[in-house]
Design an enzyme around this catalytic site. Sequence first.
Site, PDB file in Angstrom:
ATOM      1  N   GLU A   1      32.978  40.507  45.482  1.00 30.77           N
ATOM      2  CA  GLU A   1      32.593  41.903  45.215  1.00 30.77           C
ATOM      3  C   GLU A   1      31.112  42.185  45.466  1.00 30.77           C
ATOM      4  OE1 GLU A   1      33.972  42.736  41.242  1.00 30.77           O
ATOM      5  OE2 GLU A   1      36.004  42.073  41.689  1.00 30.77           O
TER       6      GLU A   1
ATOM      7  N   GLU B   1      44.821  39.093  44.340  1.00 33.64           N
ATOM      8  CA  GLU B   1      44.894  39.488  42.932  1.00 33.64           C
ATOM      9  C   GLU B   1      45.889  40.625  42.715  1.00 33.64           C
ATOM     10  OE1 GLU B   1      41.014  40.132  41.184  1.00 33.64           O
ATOM     11  OE2 GLU B   1      40.066  38.601  42.449  1.00 33.64           O
TER      12      GLU B   1
END
Length: 383
Positions: free
Chosen positions: A171, A288
């Site tokens: 991220e 995820e």
Amino acid sequence: MMTRREWMRQAAGVTAVAAMPGLLGSKGLAGTAAQGGQAITGAGSLKAHAAARGLLTGCAVNANLLRDDEGFRRLLAEQYNIVVPENCMKWNVLRPTAETYNFADADALVAFAEAHEMKVRGHNFVWHEALPGWFAGTVNKDNAQKFLVDHIRTVGGRYKGKMHSWDVVNEAIWIQDGRPDGLRSSSPWFEMLGPGYIDLAFRTAREADPTALLTYNDYDIEYDNEAQGKKRAAVLAMLRRMKADKVPLDALGIQAHIPAVSKDGFSRGVKELLDGAKALGLQVFITELDVKDDAVATGDTVERDKIVAEVYRSFLTAALAGTKVKAVLTWGATDKNTWLNHGTKFRKQHPDRLQRPLPFDSEFAPTPAFFAMRESFDKAKSR
């Protein structure tokens, strides 16, 4: 459809095979259960259907469940051929102090995977969150590079040759910080080391473990809307720059935390990601996956499950249309411990209603999402 009671009776009646005394419990289910005559274990498991197309499928593993819940261990062994730690390889778990490491839970997960012939993804070396309490008062511009390099060398070196892949940087793109390149300037790593921390992390990871697939992992990049389109473009631009600079990079991780209710689709966004990865010679992992159902209006469980399953089916159909996606992992396996039910942060519209975002429910019974995943694997092109 098989009821939860029938599933639990089936699971409870199976003879267990000991795999690692004191930790692992049973090796798996020796029998099968069925829905409409379809086996859901053995040849009917998620991993069997995925493997038939050259895919890996797995989930994030909660260390407490792995340690304490035999049913959860059985489910992992029966259904998956790859696992990723939910939290036990993050800094705040691995680093109780600036000078010490605690590898107990991480070692247990790797040992479990080895005992059951599973692959392991590492998650993660570098993230702006999940940092230990001592970090802010100890790490600074003068020593940040040493801390980063030492951490990757220590952790990566410990599991050298045992890891399928690592989420090296997680991220790093955040359009809201306003940089032309989209980098998250509010990350402590950026603040202390500048944008060079990304390349440093990947180069160090390659030195620490030459065989693991090095992955950049991010979220909110798959939908066909302006915000995610900008983030997607920034991610792909960063990856192109890294490849041009000969930074060791093997894969793109698409987190895919998907809302069950959205006005936007994801066919164009997913195609742009897959095309971008293909042009760079990168593999793609769905890392995820879960489907957030808080915004679903109906409280009827059957209807909610149908909606969630259809999102799984639609997303995986788009993601598996080509051959770049090599692995599909959900963030957790069961509703028993999904992060989406921790408190009410992700249940603002229906705070008294638990979400059902995964392929198994809290009693380890398969939900419609399980069958949607399996059908999507069956329709995928062989890798």
